[in-house]
Design an enzyme around this catalytic site. Sequence first.
Site, PDB file in Angstrom:
ATOM      1  N   ALA A 151       0.833  -1.205   0.000  1.00  0.00           N
ATOM      2  CA  ALA A 151       0.000   0.000   0.000  1.00  0.00           C
ATOM      3  C   ALA A 151       0.870   1.257   0.000  1.00  0.00           C
ATOM      4  CB  ALA A 151      -0.928  -0.020   1.210  1.00  0.00           C
ATOM      5  N   LYS A 156       9.836   1.039   9.574  1.00  0.00           N
ATOM      6  CA  LYS A 156      10.508   0.889  10.872  1.00  0.00           C
ATOM      7  C   LYS A 156      11.593  -0.186  10.885  1.00  0.00           C
ATOM      8  CE  LYS A 156       6.957  -1.994  12.995  1.00  0.00           C
ATOM      9  NZ  LYS A 156       6.057  -2.126  14.121  1.00  0.00           N
ATOM     10  N   ALA A 159       3.269 -12.683   1.800  1.00  0.00           N
ATOM     11  CA  ALA A 159       2.076 -13.177   1.096  1.00  0.00           C
ATOM     12  C   ALA A 159       2.489 -14.264   0.109  1.00  0.00           C
ATOM     13  CB  ALA A 159       1.388 -12.030   0.381  1.00  0.00           C
ATOM     14  N   GLN A 160       1.818 -15.413   0.227  1.00  0.00           N
ATOM     15  CA  GLN A 160       2.231 -16.547  -0.605  1.00  0.00           C
ATOM     16  C   GLN A 160       1.274 -16.735  -1.782  1.00  0.00           C
ATOM     17  OE1 GLN A 160       1.856 -19.754   2.207  1.00  0.00           O
ATOM     18  NE2 GLN A 160       3.643 -19.169   3.386  1.00  0.00           N
ATOM     19  N   GLY A 161      -0.033 -16.783  -1.444  1.00  0.00           N
ATOM     20  CA  GLY A 161      -1.053 -17.217  -2.411  1.00  0.00           C
ATOM     21  C   GLY A 161      -1.077 -16.403  -3.684  1.00  0.00           C
ATOM     22  N   GLY A 162      -1.235 -15.088  -3.578  1.00  0.00           N
ATOM     23  CA  GLY A 162      -1.244 -14.266  -4.770  1.00  0.00           C
ATOM     24  C   GLY A 162      -2.140 -13.053  -4.654  1.00  0.00           C
ATOM     25  N   ARG A 180     -12.975 -21.981   6.533  1.00  0.00           N
ATOM     26  CA  ARG A 180     -11.853 -21.560   7.382  1.00  0.00           C
ATOM     27  C   ARG A 180     -12.272 -21.194   8.811  1.00  0.00           C
ATOM     28  NH1 ARG A 180      -7.738 -16.789   5.376  1.00  0.00           N
ATOM     29  NH2 ARG A 180      -7.161 -18.349   3.879  1.00  0.00           N
ATOM     30  N   HIS A 236      -4.584 -13.493  11.545  1.00  0.00           N
ATOM     31  CA  HIS A 236      -4.070 -13.380  10.175  1.00  0.00           C
ATOM     32  C   HIS A 236      -4.289 -12.005   9.559  1.00  0.00           C
ATOM     33  CE1 HIS A 236      -2.611 -15.049   6.488  1.00  0.00           C
ATOM     34  NE2 HIS A 236      -3.751 -14.935   5.848  1.00  0.00           N
ATOM     35  N   SER A 260      -6.437  -8.627  -0.323  1.00  0.00           N
ATOM     36  CA  SER A 260      -5.844  -7.505   0.405  1.00  0.00           C
ATOM     37  C   SER A 260      -4.665  -6.873  -0.330  1.00  0.00           C
ATOM     38  CB  SER A 260      -5.438  -7.911   1.819  1.00  0.00           C
ATOM     39  OG  SER A 260      -4.921  -9.196   1.843  1.00  0.00           O
TER      40      SER A 260
END
Length: 524
Positions: free
Chosen positions: A19, A39, A51-54, A294, A355, A395
């Site tokens: 972002a 920081k 982030a793994q998924g995509g 989930r 998460h 996200s």
Amino acid sequence: MVNEKSLKSDVLIIGCGIAGASAALEAAKSGLRVVVITKNPKPEESNTYYAQGGIVSLGKDDRPEFLKEDIIKTGDNINNPEAVELLVNEGKELVEKILIKELDIPFTRSSPDSLDYAQEAGHSRRRILHVKDTTGKTIEEKFIEALKKFSNVTLLADHSAVDLLTVPHHSKNPIAYYREPQCIGAYVLDNKTKKVKTFSAPYTILATGGCGAVFLYTSNPRDAIGAGYAMALRAGARIVNMEYIQFHPTSLFHRDADGFLISETVRGEGARLKTKEGRTFMENYSEKGDLAPRDEVTRAIYEEMVNSNSSYVLLDLASYAKFDIKKRFPNIYQTCLQYGIDITKEPIPVVPAAHYCCGGVLVDSWGKSSVRGLYSVGEVSCTGVHGANRLASTSLLEGLVWGTRASRQIASHFDPSTPYKPSDIHPWYYPEKEEGIDPALINQDWLTIRSTMWNYAGIIRTKKRLERAKADLEYLRHRIEKFYKEATMDPKVAGLKHGIQVALMITHAAISNPESRGAHFIKE
Ligand SMILES: Cc1cc2nc3c(=O)[nH]c(=O)nc-3n(C[C@H](O)[C@H](O)[C@H](O)COP(=O)(O)OP(=O)(O)OC[C@H]3O[C@@H](n4cnc5c(N)ncnc54)[C@H](O)[C@@H]3O)c2cc1C
């Protein structure tokens, strides 16, 4: 370039995940003088990096309406429809323009002329772009590389924002009280010199990410303590939906693994959840058994852990896999092996983990908060896209879209004048006699915050648990505030002050909302 003495810029961006970096890139392209602070000594360190998924886009047989429907269904129908529409209508174009054309992100392809679209839970179609299983790392590194090429961007790592600069609050000028409150930058701690400087700018963009690390178990890096929520609260910004904390059902339980995620596809491929004694249990909680959604799986694991006073449950892939585990899950196999667990032979100890925070600083379609001069983008903000629960892989896209839009609006309406001069601002106050920091106290305070949040304000909440959390945290807050006023300035001390406020914000929000919805589950 930024004038080093007065530390003035046109835009101050706090945070450099997707972002903040998107905002910085857009502002830099418009020719604005940009200061970005982050920081960690490593500028790429962020939730984005892990982030793994995509990142969601639109697949081949897809339409914006289909994606909108999936987002709102997962969000339990309290999403902001305008924000969702904006994401689904502008997202794909920005992915193509910025990530693919400008940053040249090497998204995985299914053939030389076709991108590979992955499927994830809650999505009605294959539409997730990914770079193998390291999407966030690649995106983050490419952004930092790009930002370093702009001479109008100053990227300062190892600098922590400790408070937003707001007038009249931080003003020496009594006339300031008659004007509209405004954010004009931030007090920033140089982590190395331990000195706090004033970074002033007519526009400040808060992009500090989420707050998973106020819980004992989290998939987030330990740095993700939600400083932005606390600073925005103190600046008087509107903050909403903080009760909607999304938990991931399975992260590796190991002293040194610190929240490594075990993807839900492992259960998709046949793995089963078991108690420490080897008893399966999901069939007692859902007709779908181990393939339940989930949040249901998360709650079932939590119940089993509480009822048996156990710190973890087991995820057994070895007994059920009818394929080559090493080939199907190379990263999970290697990582677990590193911690002494051979997933081809034994079950994986797992625990749910905090998460994602669906709430945050309330912003409009341009990322503008309720405080003049303050924008907020990415996980720290609440655009309303996620409602009560986040749809997987949305996200990163939200950060890209709102980061870019915030800087577009700032550039098109740019007005460098503020009714305040830097000399109007109070310099940072240092106590006459600073107290040294005892790390044992800081560690224990964090342990109290994290275990209180985990046990009383976590996956399954009750009115009693929440009231207890509030009382314990409020007591601790008094102690921390006193300590903060007297201690030598240090990122750890500042972090503790942010952390206790964020924990209380979540607890207060959860107490005020008696209705279970999405990620907020409250038991009678
Ligand atoms: C393990 C894991 C896997 C995930 N997988 C996916 C996925 O596949 N797809 C998806 O869409 N989402 C995923 N998410 C969620 C997603 O990664 C985050 O929501 C998103 O990256 C947030 O981006 P951001 O820019 O808002 O914040 P971040 O990326 O967290 O960046 C925050 C920045 O702010 C800085 N910062 C914080 N406080 C201060 C301060 N006081 N002063 C200065 N700087 C500060 C940090 O150092 C950092 O630079 C995943 C999250 C995790 C933890």
